[in-house]
Design a protein around this motif. Sequence first.
Motif, short mmCIF file in Angstrom:
data_model
loop_
_atom_site.label_atom_id
_atom_site.label_comp_id
_atom_site.label_asym_id
_atom_site.label_seq_id
_atom_site.Cartn_x
_atom_site.Cartn_y
_atom_site.Cartn_z
N GLY A 1 0.80 -1.22 0.00
CA GLY A 1 0.00 0.00 0.00
C GLY A 1 0.82 1.26 0.00
O GLY A 1 0.28 2.37 -0.11
N THR A 2 2.14 1.13 0.16
CA THR A 2 3.06 2.26 0.10
C THR A 2 3.99 2.07 -1.09
O THR A 2 4.62 1.01 -1.23
CB THR A 2 3.89 2.38 1.40
N ALA A 3 4.08 3.08 -1.93
CA ALA A 3 4.94 2.99 -3.11
C ALA A 3 6.40 3.13 -2.72
O ALA A 3 6.75 3.99 -1.91
CB ALA A 3 4.56 4.08 -4.11
N ALA A 4 7.25 2.29 -3.28
CA ALA A 4 8.69 2.36 -3.04
C ALA A 4 9.35 3.12 -4.17
O ALA A 4 9.30 2.70 -5.33
CB ALA A 4 9.27 0.96 -2.92
N LEU A 5 9.97 4.25 -3.84
CA LEU A 5 10.78 4.99 -4.81
C LEU A 5 12.24 4.63 -4.53
O LEU A 5 12.86 5.15 -3.60
CB LEU A 5 10.55 6.50 -4.65
N VAL A 6 12.76 3.73 -5.30
CA VAL A 6 14.06 3.13 -5.01
C VAL A 6 15.17 3.94 -5.67
O VAL A 6 15.14 4.20 -6.88
CB VAL A 6 14.10 1.67 -5.50
N ASP A 7 16.16 4.30 -4.85
CA ASP A 7 17.28 5.09 -5.35
C ASP A 7 18.48 4.87 -4.43
O ASP A 7 18.33 4.64 -3.23
CB ASP A 7 16.91 6.58 -5.38
N GLU A 8 19.67 4.94 -5.01
CA GLU A 8 20.89 4.76 -4.23
C GLU A 8 21.14 5.91 -3.24
O GLU A 8 21.89 5.75 -2.27
CB GLU A 8 22.10 4.63 -5.16
N GLU A 9 20.49 7.06 -3.48
CA GLU A 9 20.72 8.23 -2.63
C GLU A 9 19.37 8.82 -2.16
O GLU A 9 18.96 9.89 -2.57
CB GLU A 9 21.50 9.30 -3.38
N PRO A 10 18.66 8.09 -1.28
CA PRO A 10 17.32 8.55 -0.88
C PRO A 10 17.32 9.89 -0.16
O PRO A 10 16.39 10.70 -0.32
CB PRO A 10 16.81 7.42 0.02
N TYR A 11 18.36 10.16 0.62
CA TYR A 11 18.41 11.43 1.35
C TYR A 11 18.60 12.60 0.39
O TYR A 11 17.97 13.66 0.54
CB TYR A 11 19.54 11.40 2.38
N LEU A 12 19.43 12.41 -0.61
CA LEU A 12 19.63 13.45 -1.62
C LEU A 12 18.33 13.70 -2.38
O LEU A 12 17.96 14.86 -2.64
CB LEU A 12 20.74 13.03 -2.59
N ASP B 1 16.33 27.76 10.20
CA ASP B 1 16.51 26.49 9.51
C ASP B 1 17.53 25.61 10.21
O ASP B 1 18.60 26.08 10.62
CB ASP B 1 16.99 26.72 8.07
N GLY B 2 17.21 24.33 10.32
CA GLY B 2 18.19 23.37 10.79
C GLY B 2 19.30 23.20 9.76
O GLY B 2 19.13 23.50 8.58
N TYR B 3 20.44 22.70 10.22
CA TYR B 3 21.62 22.55 9.38
C TYR B 3 21.50 21.22 8.62
O TYR B 3 22.11 20.22 8.98
CB TYR B 3 22.86 22.57 10.28
N GLY B 4 20.68 21.24 7.57
CA GLY B 4 20.40 20.01 6.85
C GLY B 4 20.80 20.11 5.39
O GLY B 4 20.24 20.92 4.64
N PHE B 5 21.75 19.28 4.97
CA PHE B 5 22.22 19.27 3.59
C PHE B 5 22.48 17.83 3.16
O PHE B 5 23.03 17.04 3.91
CB PHE B 5 23.51 20.09 3.44
N ALA B 6 22.07 17.51 1.96
CA ALA B 6 22.45 16.25 1.34
C ALA B 6 23.66 16.51 0.44
O ALA B 6 23.81 17.61 -0.10
CB ALA B 6 21.29 15.68 0.54
N HIS B 7 24.48 15.51 0.26
CA HIS B 7 25.76 15.70 -0.44
C HIS B 7 25.81 14.83 -1.70
O HIS B 7 25.52 13.64 -1.66
CB HIS B 7 26.92 15.37 0.49
N THR B 8 26.15 15.47 -2.78
CA THR B 8 26.27 14.73 -4.03
C THR B 8 27.60 13.99 -4.08
O THR B 8 28.51 14.26 -3.28
CB THR B 8 26.16 15.67 -5.23
N LYS B 9 27.74 13.08 -5.02
CA LYS B 9 28.98 12.34 -5.18
C LYS B 9 30.13 13.26 -5.58
O LYS B 9 31.30 12.93 -5.38
CB LYS B 9 28.80 11.23 -6.21
N GLU B 10 29.80 14.41 -6.17
CA GLU B 10 30.83 15.38 -6.57
C GLU B 10 31.21 16.31 -5.42
O GLU B 10 32.05 17.20 -5.58
CB GLU B 10 30.35 16.22 -7.75
N GLY B 11 30.55 16.15 -4.27
CA GLY B 11 30.89 16.97 -3.11
C GLY B 11 30.09 18.25 -2.98
O GLY B 11 30.40 19.08 -2.12
N LYS B 12 29.05 18.42 -3.79
CA LYS B 12 28.20 19.59 -3.65
C LYS B 12 27.16 19.34 -2.54
O LYS B 12 26.83 18.20 -2.23
CB LYS B 12 27.49 19.90 -4.96
#
Length: 318
Positions: free
Chosen positions: A68-79, A171-182
């Motif tokens: 009943g819950t859709a799975a959006l599958v990705d290697e980087e869910p937080y990003l 704002d809380g200090y919340g950032f996701a990080h790309t593989k390139e370091g951004k």
Amino acid sequence: MRLSELAEAIGVDFSGEECEISGLGTLKGAKRNELSFLDNPKYIKDLATTEAAAVLVSPKYADAVPEGTAALVDEEPYLKLALASAFFAPVPMKRSGAKPLIGEGSEIAENVAFGKDVVVGRGVTIMPGCYIGDEVRIDDDTLLYPNVTLYNRTIIGKRCIIHAGTVIGSDGYGFAHTKEGKHVKLHQLGNVVIEDDVEIGANCAIDRGTLDATVIKEGAKLDNLVHVAHNCEIGEHSLITGQVGLSGSTKLGRNVVMGGQSGTAGHLEIGPFATIAARGGVTKSIEGGKVYAGFPLMEHKRWLKLNALLSRLLEKKK
């Protein structure tokens, strides 16, 4: 947004039942029209019972997504969550809404700035230079000293005292990080809730929750220059002294005492009636009812013995 449109916008494959997504939520708190995520295995137990319409999840946890819950599958869910948050970020200032509703007997300085849809209770005092953002609620007999800033949707209880220069709801200090370091901003969609009889010192910074609320419970007292990060919960009647820093998702039980310049890592719990001595560093969850000190943290008596032993070793070397 339609789930299919949101998935396409953030670069995630989707196939399944279409639905409308109206916001983001935690696994535990998400509603049937919200998107959630799983990135930290600490919260895998919450995945089985989530009511979210869809969950961003890495391939290794995809099979655990409930029916009943859709799975959006990705290697980087937080990003991907960070990318999705941009679509639901509130506007900094509302263009329309009601003027402030001020309760009987309240005293408001002339140069206090109000947003839209603000409600102020009875007997509230707000001193010069304060900013009260959109949809803020301030309950009866609360006192705000000069230059206090309350960001949008902050809730303040009864008989609270907030000293000069404090910022609540940033704002809380919340950032996701790309593989390139951004670094990709995770827009903070929650708020801050401060219960009754709380006192907060000067120049404190209390961040809004990422998806839910940062909560300071009844009777807690914060000294000057305290930082409370997003999603923290400070228990009833806790005492937090100067220059304490709490990392995100730290949970304090009732009557916790934290000495000056002590701090915590994130995603941990401190049991009720625990005391952390000055400059103590909490890196994992600890049980209540004990006194701790040092870094790495240990029980205070053991820390005293360790320092006595080190002192004797140094004396022997002379």
